[in-house]
Design a protein around this motif. Structure first.
Motif, PDB file in Angstrom:
ATOM      1  N   ASP A 135       0.836  -1.193   0.000  1.00 35.30           N
ATOM      2  CA  ASP A 135       0.000   0.000   0.000  1.00 35.30           C
ATOM      3  C   ASP A 135       0.872   1.245   0.000  1.00 35.30           C
ATOM      4  N   PRO A 136       0.393   2.342  -0.641  1.00 36.84           N
ATOM      5  CA  PRO A 136       1.169   3.580  -0.622  1.00 36.84           C
ATOM      6  C   PRO A 136       1.532   4.012   0.793  1.00 36.84           C
ATOM      7  N   THR A 137       0.686   3.668   1.754  1.00 38.30           N
ATOM      8  CA  THR A 137       0.970   4.093   3.128  1.00 38.30           C
ATOM      9  C   THR A 137       2.225   3.416   3.697  1.00 38.30           C
ATOM     10  N   ALA A 145      -9.776  -5.618   3.271  1.00 37.06           N
ATOM     11  CA  ALA A 145      -8.876  -5.196   4.361  1.00 37.06           C
ATOM     12  C   ALA A 145      -8.694  -3.685   4.372  1.00 37.06           C
ATOM     13  N   VAL A 146      -8.481  -3.090   3.205  1.00 38.27           N
ATOM     14  CA  VAL A 146      -8.202  -1.642   3.178  1.00 38.27           C
ATOM     15  C   VAL A 146      -8.981  -0.930   2.062  1.00 38.27           C
ATOM     16  N   VAL A 147      -8.754  -1.356   0.816  1.00 33.50           N
ATOM     17  CA  VAL A 147      -9.151  -0.472  -0.286  1.00 33.50           C
ATOM     18  C   VAL A 147     -10.665  -0.382  -0.484  1.00 33.50           C
ATOM     19  N   GLU A 169      -3.641   2.869 -21.966  1.00 32.41           N
ATOM     20  CA  GLU A 169      -4.110   1.515 -21.637  1.00 32.41           C
ATOM     21  C   GLU A 169      -4.952   1.532 -20.358  1.00 32.41           C
ATOM     22  N   LYS A 170      -4.482   2.279 -19.352  1.00 30.12           N
ATOM     23  CA  LYS A 170      -5.267   2.370 -18.106  1.00 30.12           C
ATOM     24  C   LYS A 170      -6.601   3.075 -18.372  1.00 30.12           C
ATOM     25  N   CYS A 171      -6.579   4.076 -19.245  1.00 28.21           N
ATOM     26  CA  CYS A 171      -7.829   4.784 -19.560  1.00 28.21           C
ATOM     27  C   CYS A 171      -8.833   3.838 -20.240  1.00 28.21           C
ATOM     28  N   ASN A 222      -5.948  10.748 -19.581  1.00 27.70           N
ATOM     29  CA  ASN A 222      -4.545  10.362 -19.397  1.00 27.70           C
ATOM     30  C   ASN A 222      -3.789  11.625 -18.987  1.00 27.70           C
ATOM     31  N   TYR A 223      -3.486  11.730 -17.690  1.00 29.40           N
ATOM     32  CA  TYR A 223      -2.931  13.003 -17.193  1.00 29.40           C
ATOM     33  C   TYR A 223      -1.513  13.256 -17.696  1.00 29.40           C
ATOM     34  N   HIS A 224      -0.841  12.225 -18.225  1.00 27.43           N
ATOM     35  CA  HIS A 224       0.488  12.441 -18.793  1.00 27.43           C
ATOM     36  C   HIS A 224       0.399  13.100 -20.172  1.00 27.43           C
ATOM     37  N   GLY A 271      -5.727  10.524  -0.294  1.00 24.22           N
ATOM     38  CA  GLY A 271      -4.278  10.355  -0.317  1.00 24.22           C
ATOM     39  C   GLY A 271      -3.645  11.382  -1.237  1.00 24.22           C
ATOM     40  N   LEU A 272      -2.324  11.499  -1.134  1.00 27.23           N
ATOM     41  CA  LEU A 272      -1.577  12.520  -1.888  1.00 27.23           C
ATOM     42  C   LEU A 272      -0.349  11.856  -2.482  1.00 27.23           C
ATOM     43  N   ILE A 273      -0.578  10.793  -3.264  1.00 28.25           N
ATOM     44  CA  ILE A 273       0.561   9.959  -3.667  1.00 28.25           C
ATOM     45  C   ILE A 273       1.601  10.732  -4.467  1.00 28.25           C
ATOM     46  N   PHE A 292      -9.648  11.909   5.433  1.00 30.24           N
ATOM     47  CA  PHE A 292     -10.153  10.797   6.252  1.00 30.24           C
ATOM     48  C   PHE A 292      -9.137   9.664   6.214  1.00 30.24           C
ATOM     49  N   ILE A 293      -9.193   8.831   7.237  1.00 30.64           N
ATOM     50  CA  ILE A 293      -8.385   7.608   7.295  1.00 30.64           C
ATOM     51  C   ILE A 293      -9.378   6.466   7.471  1.00 30.64           C
ATOM     52  N   VAL A 294      -9.216   5.432   6.680  1.00 27.24           N
ATOM     53  CA  VAL A 294     -10.215   4.358   6.679  1.00 27.24           C
ATOM     54  C   VAL A 294     -10.397   3.750   8.075  1.00 27.24           C
ATOM     55  N   LEU A 295      -9.317   3.754   8.874  1.00 29.80           N
ATOM     56  CA  LEU A 295      -9.408   3.175  10.220  1.00 29.80           C
ATOM     57  C   LEU A 295     -10.456   3.895  11.074  1.00 29.80           C
ATOM     58  N   SER A 325       5.543   4.025  -9.626  1.00 28.49           N
ATOM     59  CA  SER A 325       5.790   4.144 -11.066  1.00 28.49           C
ATOM     60  C   SER A 325       4.500   3.875 -11.844  1.00 28.49           C
ATOM     61  N   GLY A 326       3.495   3.336 -11.175  1.00 28.04           N
ATOM     62  CA  GLY A 326       2.240   2.995 -11.849  1.00 28.04           C
ATOM     63  C   GLY A 326       2.321   1.665 -12.582  1.00 28.04           C
ATOM     64  N   ASP A 327       3.402   0.913 -12.354  1.00 26.55           N
ATOM     65  CA  ASP A 327       3.637  -0.324 -13.096  1.00 26.55           C
ATOM     66  C   ASP A 327       2.954  -1.527 -12.424  1.00 26.55           C
TER      67      ASP A 327
HETATM   68  N1  LIG Z   1      -7.080   7.616   3.628  1.00 26.95           N
HETATM   69  C1  LIG Z   1      -6.979   6.283   3.714  1.00 26.95           C
HETATM   70  O1  LIG Z   1      -7.385   5.661   4.701  1.00 26.95           O
HETATM   71  C2  LIG Z   1      -6.387   5.521   2.569  1.00 26.95           C
HETATM   72  C3  LIG Z   1      -6.471   4.124   2.504  1.00 26.95           C
HETATM   73  C4  LIG Z   1      -5.932   3.467   1.386  1.00 26.95           C
HETATM   74  C5  LIG Z   1      -5.319   4.209   0.383  1.00 26.95           C
HETATM   75  N2  LIG Z   1      -5.241   5.552   0.515  1.00 26.95           N
HETATM   76  C6  LIG Z   1      -4.636   6.386  -0.535  1.00 26.95           C
HETATM   77  O2  LIG Z   1      -5.330   6.131  -1.738  1.00 26.95           O
HETATM   78  C7  LIG Z   1      -4.452   6.354  -2.833  1.00 26.95           C
HETATM   79  C8  LIG Z   1      -4.508   5.139  -3.762  1.00 26.95           C
HETATM   80  O3  LIG Z   1      -4.015   4.010  -3.053  1.00 26.95           O
HETATM   81  P1  LIG Z   1      -4.114   2.534  -3.688  1.00 26.95           P
HETATM   82  O4  LIG Z   1      -3.728   1.587  -2.625  1.00 26.95           O
HETATM   83  O5  LIG Z   1      -5.410   2.373  -4.362  1.00 26.95           O
HETATM   84  O6  LIG Z   1      -2.942   2.563  -4.753  1.00 26.95           O
HETATM   85  P2  LIG Z   1      -3.100   2.422  -6.336  1.00 26.95           P
HETATM   86  O7  LIG Z   1      -3.998   3.527  -6.794  1.00 26.95           O
HETATM   87  O8  LIG Z   1      -3.459   1.016  -6.656  1.00 26.95           O
HETATM   88  O9  LIG Z   1      -1.623   2.685  -6.828  1.00 26.95           O
HETATM   89  C9  LIG Z   1      -1.087   3.983  -6.813  1.00 26.95           C
HETATM   90  C10 LIG Z   1      -1.294   4.687  -8.161  1.00 26.95           C
HETATM   91  O10 LIG Z   1      -1.012   6.061  -7.983  1.00 26.95           O
HETATM   92  C11 LIG Z   1      -0.609   6.611  -9.206  1.00 26.95           C
HETATM   93  N3  LIG Z   1       0.552   7.481  -8.967  1.00 26.95           N
HETATM   94  C12 LIG Z   1       1.747   7.126  -8.416  1.00 26.95           C
HETATM   95  N4  LIG Z   1       2.560   8.186  -8.356  1.00 26.95           N
HETATM   96  C13 LIG Z   1       1.868   9.237  -8.897  1.00 26.95           C
HETATM   97  C14 LIG Z   1       2.182  10.614  -9.122  1.00 26.95           C
HETATM   98  N5  LIG Z   1       3.379  11.120  -8.785  1.00 26.95           N
HETATM   99  N6  LIG Z   1       1.239  11.389  -9.715  1.00 26.95           N
HETATM  100  C15 LIG Z   1       0.031  10.873 -10.057  1.00 26.95           C
HETATM  101  N7  LIG Z   1      -0.313   9.588  -9.852  1.00 26.95           N
HETATM  102  C16 LIG Z   1       0.595   8.780  -9.283  1.00 26.95           C
HETATM  103  C17 LIG Z   1      -0.229   5.447 -10.139  1.00 26.95           C
HETATM  104  O11 LIG Z   1      -1.227   5.359 -11.152  1.00 26.95           O
HETATM  105  P3  LIG Z   1      -1.044   6.064 -12.606  1.00 26.95           P
HETATM  106  O12 LIG Z   1      -0.263   5.097 -13.446  1.00 26.95           O
HETATM  107  O13 LIG Z   1      -2.430   6.260 -13.063  1.00 26.95           O
HETATM  108  O14 LIG Z   1      -0.292   7.330 -12.366  1.00 26.95           O
HETATM  109  C18 LIG Z   1      -0.329   4.224  -9.233  1.00 26.95           C
HETATM  110  O15 LIG Z   1      -0.794   3.100  -9.925  1.00 26.95           O
HETATM  111  C19 LIG Z   1      -3.086   6.653  -2.247  1.00 26.95           C
HETATM  112  O16 LIG Z   1      -2.924   8.053  -2.171  1.00 26.95           O
HETATM  113  C20 LIG Z   1      -3.191   6.079  -0.852  1.00 26.95           C
HETATM  114  O17 LIG Z   1      -2.309   6.682   0.057  1.00 26.95           O
HETATM  115  C21 LIG Z   1      -5.751   6.212   1.588  1.00 26.95           C
END
Ligand SMILES: NC(=O)c1ccc[n+]([C@@H]2O[C@H](COP(=O)([O-])OP(=O)(O)OC[C@H]3O[C@@H](n4cnc5c(N)ncnc54)[C@H](OP(=O)(O)O)[C@@H]3O)[C@@H](O)[C@H]2O)c1
Length: 334
Positions: free
Chosen positions: A48-50, A129-131, A183-185, A198-200, A245-247, A275-278, A322-324
């Protein structure tokens, strides 16, 4: 059972991208459960990004992982030995644990993974669990979307984002997603989103305007930065921004610029709420019931990107930045 436990330990605070020497992969003895604890073998590790946030010594919603401690993670495993009255060998458990083959656990951090008819354990763990609860409570409780409104979500092809867009459609909204490739779009369109950016490649303010001809009522923010700014500039009166989130900032080594369109919060009477899911842990059963029903009814698609081997956890984690990866990123361990 082997008598060696493989454990990832945090050795350094990352600066920027997570370099190889931030974690080390050790071979250690398997711990023994004390009174009130159980020992379990890791089956699946959620990435997870966290995880990146937990590595940093920044102000956050939990203490950061201590240096030299095992890396914290969201885990799912099978109990092999128990000195807790409520758990027996063979029980599947999930919750917050560490990146290790074998580990000790106890409630409240770890609880039984309830079996759900027609849903395999890996999928139940990955989704619930989380998402899943994050997308469910973040959109419905914080975003409060009404039928006919326009919902925009960033990182829309990711685990949380793809669920948010699909739930927005279930709630009768127009769903628009931004993602990092054509492709993601295309995947977003297959999932039922009304428009994908496609933000790129697409110029953001203009592409958003085209995709949201009636403006934006809810912007579910997974990314921050440029896309947040572009959405702020196109929000409708009384719009909502669930800040999930602010990835785009998690790997930032220095200061990040604030949004230029901040005044829109006043002019458009916006509600921006982190918000935090917890925070919603007591209400998880509600989210699980709704998500499971939509899954069984074919209204929701949940994609997993399952990689093999605990030894690959660190390299796999980088795919989130990396989005990979395609869908919920997880490691199959045992
Ligand atoms: N608040 C909470 O409780 C909570 C819980 C879970 C997750 N989150 C947050 O939700 C967000 C998504 O999490 P996830 O687990 O679902 O991950 P995810 O979306 O499956 O994977 C992260 C995606 O973020 C994009 N990304 C990465 N770096 C980026 C950048 N610099 N600029 C723009 N896009 C970028 C990539 O997609 P692209 O290829 O499209 O760029 C990547 O595939 C994260 O910010 C995470 O921290 C928050």
């Amino acid at each position: 059972m082997t008598d060696v436990n493989r454990v990832w330990r945090l050795r350094k605070r990352p600066v920027g991208l997570i370099e190889d020497d931030v974690l080390s992969f050790e071979r250690e003895p398997i711990p023994e459960p004390g009174e009130g604890q159980f020992l379990f073998r890791l089956n699946y590790l959620s990435l997870d990004p966290t995880n990146r946030i937990w590595m940093s010594d920044m102000d956050q919603y939990m203490p950061p992982v201590a240096l030299d401690a095992p890396m914290r993670g969201v885990v799912c495993g099978t109990v092999t030995d128990s000195r807790h009255a409520g758990f027996a060998a063979g029980d599947m458990v999930s919750g917050i644990g560490v990146w290790a083959d074998y580990q000790l656990g106890a409630p409240p951090l770890l609880n039984k993974l309830a079996p759900l008819e027609g849903i395999a354990a890996a999928q139940a763990f990955g989704l619930f669990a989380v998402v899943g609860p994050t997308a469910y409570f973040g959109l419905i409780e914080v975003g409060k979307p009404a039928a006919g409104e326009t919902v925009v979500v960033s990182a829309a092809a990711g685990a949380v984002g793809s669920l948010v867009g699909q739930i927005a459609k279930i709630k009768g909204c127009r769903a628009v997603g931004s993602a990092g490739s054509d492709e993601k779009c295309r995947t977003l369109t297959e999932l039922g989103f009304d428009a994908a950016i496609n933000y790129h490649r697409d110029g953001l303010p203009l592409a958003l305007k085209r995709a949201c001809p009636k403006g934006i009522d809810v912007y579910f923010d997974n990314v921050g930065g440029e896309i947040l700014d572009a959405c702020l500039g196109q929000m409708n009166l009384n719009g909502r921004i669930p800040t999930c989130g602010l990835i785009s900032q998690y790997n930032a080594a220095g200061d990040v610029p604030g949004p230029k369109n901040y005044p829109a919060i006043v002019m458009k009477r916006l509600r921006v709420q982190g918000f935090i899911v917890l925070d919603y842990a007591a209400r998880y059963p509600e989210a699980i019931a709704a998500l499971a029903q939509w899954l069984r009814q074919g209204k929701l698609t949940f994609r997993m990107d399952m990689r093999d081997g605990l030894e690959n956890a660190l390299s796999a984690l980088r795919a989130l930045f990396s989005g990979d990866h395609r869908g919920k990123l997880m490691i199959h361990v045992h």
